[in-house]
Design an enzyme around this catalytic site. Structure first.
Site, PDB file in Angstrom:
ATOM      1  N   ASP A 159     -38.419  11.844   5.986  1.00 35.17           N
ATOM      2  CA  ASP A 159     -37.575  11.859   7.195  1.00 35.17           C
ATOM      3  C   ASP A 159     -37.438  13.294   7.713  1.00 35.17           C
ATOM      4  O   ASP A 159     -37.505  13.559   8.914  1.00 35.17           O
ATOM      5  CB  ASP A 159     -36.190  11.286   6.874  1.00 35.17           C
ATOM      6  CG  ASP A 159     -36.290   9.891   6.294  1.00 35.17           C
ATOM      7  OD1 ASP A 159     -36.964   9.048   6.893  1.00 35.17           O
ATOM      8  OD2 ASP A 159     -35.720   9.640   5.209  1.00 35.17           O
ATOM      9  N   HIS A 208     -31.358   6.704   3.072  1.00 30.85           N
ATOM     10  CA  HIS A 208     -32.725   6.573   3.610  1.00 30.85           C
ATOM     11  C   HIS A 208     -32.811   5.196   4.266  1.00 30.85           C
ATOM     12  O   HIS A 208     -33.294   4.229   3.681  1.00 30.85           O
ATOM     13  CB  HIS A 208     -33.767   6.726   2.507  1.00 30.85           C
ATOM     14  CG  HIS A 208     -35.152   6.414   3.001  1.00 30.85           C
ATOM     15  ND1 HIS A 208     -35.795   7.182   3.943  1.00 30.85           N
ATOM     16  CD2 HIS A 208     -35.999   5.406   2.723  1.00 30.85           C
ATOM     17  CE1 HIS A 208     -36.970   6.658   4.208  1.00 30.85           C
ATOM     18  NE2 HIS A 208     -37.120   5.570   3.493  1.00 30.85           N
TER      19      HIS A 208
HETATM   20  P1  NAX Z   1     -47.266  -0.798  -1.840  1.00 26.92           P
HETATM   21  O1  NAX Z   1     -46.716  -2.167  -1.636  1.00 26.92           O
HETATM   22  O2  NAX Z   1     -48.600  -0.436  -1.298  1.00 26.92           O
HETATM   23  O3  NAX Z   1     -47.293  -0.480  -3.409  1.00 26.92           O
HETATM   24  C1  NAX Z   1     -46.241  -0.793  -4.261  1.00 26.92           C
HETATM   25  C2  NAX Z   1     -46.843  -0.996  -5.628  1.00 26.92           C
HETATM   26  O4  NAX Z   1     -45.772  -1.155  -6.562  1.00 26.92           O
HETATM   27  C3  NAX Z   1     -47.719  -2.272  -5.739  1.00 26.92           C
HETATM   28  O5  NAX Z   1     -48.984  -1.921  -6.277  1.00 26.92           O
HETATM   29  C4  NAX Z   1     -46.905  -3.148  -6.685  1.00 26.92           C
HETATM   30  O6  NAX Z   1     -47.742  -3.984  -7.490  1.00 26.92           O
HETATM   31  C5  NAX Z   1     -46.187  -2.091  -7.509  1.00 26.92           C
HETATM   32  N1  NAX Z   1     -45.036  -2.573  -8.281  1.00 26.92           N
HETATM   33  C6  NAX Z   1     -44.158  -3.561  -7.970  1.00 26.92           C
HETATM   34  N2  NAX Z   1     -43.275  -3.724  -8.980  1.00 26.92           N
HETATM   35  C7  NAX Z   1     -43.580  -2.802  -9.922  1.00 26.92           C
HETATM   36  C8  NAX Z   1     -43.037  -2.501 -11.191  1.00 26.92           C
HETATM   37  N3  NAX Z   1     -41.998  -3.172 -11.689  1.00 26.92           N
HETATM   38  N4  NAX Z   1     -43.616  -1.513 -11.918  1.00 26.92           N
HETATM   39  C9  NAX Z   1     -44.675  -0.836 -11.434  1.00 26.92           C
HETATM   40  N5  NAX Z   1     -45.249  -1.094 -10.235  1.00 26.92           N
HETATM   41  C10 NAX Z   1     -44.706  -2.075  -9.491  1.00 26.92           C
HETATM   42  O7  NAX Z   1     -46.128   0.187  -1.314  1.00 26.92           O
HETATM   43  P2  NAX Z   1     -46.252   1.707  -0.858  1.00 26.92           P
HETATM   44  O8  NAX Z   1     -46.617   1.752   0.571  1.00 26.92           O
HETATM   45  O9  NAX Z   1     -47.074   2.438  -1.840  1.00 26.92           O
HETATM   46  O10 NAX Z   1     -44.715   2.145  -0.930  1.00 26.92           O
HETATM   47  C11 NAX Z   1     -44.047   2.251  -2.164  1.00 26.92           C
HETATM   48  C12 NAX Z   1     -42.553   2.251  -1.956  1.00 26.92           C
HETATM   49  O11 NAX Z   1     -42.165   3.389  -1.199  1.00 26.92           O
HETATM   50  C13 NAX Z   1     -42.005   1.052  -1.187  1.00 26.92           C
HETATM   51  O12 NAX Z   1     -40.834   0.575  -1.858  1.00 26.92           O
HETATM   52  C14 NAX Z   1     -41.611   1.624   0.160  1.00 26.92           C
HETATM   53  O13 NAX Z   1     -40.555   0.906   0.755  1.00 26.92           O
HETATM   54  C15 NAX Z   1     -41.184   3.009  -0.249  1.00 26.92           C
HETATM   55  N6  NAX Z   1     -41.156   4.041   0.791  1.00 26.92           N
HETATM   56  C16 NAX Z   1     -40.157   4.929   0.749  1.00 26.92           C
HETATM   57  C17 NAX Z   1     -40.111   6.023   1.560  1.00 26.92           C
HETATM   58  C18 NAX Z   1     -39.030   7.037   1.435  1.00 26.92           C
HETATM   59  O14 NAX Z   1     -38.992   7.949   2.259  1.00 26.92           O
HETATM   60  N7  NAX Z   1     -38.126   6.963   0.466  1.00 26.92           N
HETATM   61  C19 NAX Z   1     -41.125   6.215   2.620  1.00 26.92           C
HETATM   62  C20 NAX Z   1     -42.409   5.536   2.312  1.00 26.92           C
HETATM   63  C21 NAX Z   1     -42.273   4.165   1.710  1.00 26.92           C
HETATM   64  O15 NAX Z   1     -42.133   3.223   2.724  1.00 26.92           O
END
Ligand code: NAX
Length: 375
Positions: A159, A208
């Site tokens: 952000d 966030h």
């Molecule tokens: P993706 O959906 O591409 O990847 C998430 C991965 O986490 C998947 O491979 C899934 O299998 C895995 N996963 C689910 N449960 C799990 C567990 N218990 N143990 C280990 N792995 C697990 O998401 P991606 O685009 O890589 O984003 C990851 C996270 O970042 C999301 O929650 C998203 O909302 C969050 N974000 C947060 C941001 C921030 O500024 N704080 C910005 C970017 C992003 O949107």
């Protein structure tokens, strides 16, 4: 050369795909730190995870990378971990209530906290990226009681970087505009394009979420060796003013953006709308900046002398935010694993009002997770 044990959860996901090369090239922890990388994901993602590990091998990364382990086993992934980057989370599905999403991810964070407690180094530094990031930190810290709350952080740097990027875009546009009719162009004035090191005072406060408070009241640009208030450079005080831009419950429609704050809040949705995928490259870069400022020597750090936005414990904050929460604040990092609340920030009245609403949301999320986890 020391070897740092780094676990990345959600290792098969899209942010990890952009982040791993930055780590493996020494751009996060520095060229003098060898990294043993552990990529953790859940069993349904095991094949995809294996594919990422194959690509890491095929990339012939420098000697910074001491090895990579792709696993679905938390004990292996967290064993002796000194840095944990928590990307793994449950995505929001159509029709899902916000409370359900918070609850699902709280269960994941409970597991991650327990794994940190059992297997990781007790001085492990953690950045939570999975949403709802600040509330996930709370859950994590209550299940990893041996870990200092000061070692747990969450990402608000994306952000922050979005805000700085927009400020630079506007400032460079103003500076490059002709001075007056017939007054010549930027080249004629010897105009120098401003970069990230030429901005200070930006901060995104609060949760966030759409309630975040991107306050530009203290922003200054470095022009010809002097720091100049943003409004003198950009000219449009309405665009910078928070009161023209009130949080709108997550919906920012194209053409309705009235100011900087609203544009920052709506940036994730704008990227998603354009790419049909959420932000990944910029998220990975923001994680790299967050970690290198916090943990790497000044030569690697992105913002060695500037305050940056970081989600940290509210305990001991000088800004009047209630204790017992995680929240985004302006902080200074020393590159040595320490951080301190930045001094000299005074929130204007409108920012205070909007921050109160963001804090109310953080408190509400806290009570949702407490109820769901029976705590
Ligand atoms: P993706 O959906 O591409 O990847 C998430 C991965 O986490 C998947 O491979 C899934 O299998 C895995 N996963 C689910 N449960 C799990 C567990 N218990 N143990 C280990 N792995 C697990 O998401 P991606 O685009 O890589 O984003 C990851 C996270 O970042 C999301 O929650 C998203 O909302 C969050 N974000 C947060 C941001 C921030 O500024 N704080 C910005 C970017 C992003 O949107």
């Amino acid at each position: 050369m020391a070897t740092l044990k780094v676990v990345v959860t959600g290792g098969a996901g899209q942010i990890a795909y952009s982040l791993v090369p930055l780590i493996a090239r020494g751009l996060v922890f520095g060229p003098g730190v060898r990294v043993h990388l552990r990529l953790l994901d859940i069993p349904p993602a095991a094949n995809a995870l294996e594919g990422v590990a194959m690509e890491v091998q095929d990339s012939l990364f420098s000697t910074v990378l001491d090895g990579v382990l792709a696993t679905t086993d938390e004990a292996q992934a967290f064993d002796g971990a000194q840095v944990a980057i928590l990307l793994g989370g449950f995505p929001r599905r159509p029709g899902m209530e916000r409370g359900d999403l918070i609850g699902k991810n709280a269960s994941i964070m409970k597991r991650m906290g327990e794994a940190l407690e059992r297997y990781a180094c007790h001085n492990c530094k953690v950045v939570v990226v999975a949403n709802p990031a600040p509330t996930n930190c709370l859950v994590l810290s209550s299940h990893a009681p041996s870990l200092s709350r000061r070692n747990i952080s969450c990402l608000s740097r994306l952000d922050h970087d979005r805000m700085v990027g927009m400020l630079l875009h506007e400032a460079n546009r103003s500076l490059s505009a002709p001075v007056s009719a017939g007054g010549g162009d930027a080249g004629a004035r010897g105009w120098r394009r401003l970069g990230p090191a030429d901005v200070r005072g930006a901060c995104v406060w609060g949760n966030h979420s759409n309630s975040q408070v991107p306050d530009a009241s203290a922003v200054e640009f470095l022009i010809d060796g002097s720091w100049v208030p943003a409004v003198s450079v950009i000219g449009d005080s309405g665009w910078l003013d928070l009161s023209t831009s009130t949080p709108q419950g997550g919906r920012v429609l194209e053409g309705e953006v009235s100011g900087l704050a609203e544009a920052v809040r709506g940036r994730g949705a704008a990227v998603l709308g354009a790419r049909k995928l959420s932000s990944a490259m910029s998220a990975a870069n923001a994680i790299a900046g967050h970690l290198s400022d916090w943990l790497a020597p000044a030569a690697v750090s992105v913002s060695p002398s500037q305050a940056v936005s970081m989600g940290v414990t509210s305990d001991g904050n000088p800004f009047g935010v209630p204790e017992g929460l995680f929240c985004s604040f302006p902080v200074h990092c020393g590159g040595d694993g320490e951080w301190a609340f930045a001094e000299g920030y005074r929130l204007p009245e409108e920012a205070e009002r909007q921050l109160e609403a963001s804090i109310a949301e953080l408190r509400e999320e806290k009570s949702i997770v407490s109820e769901m986890l029976g705590e």
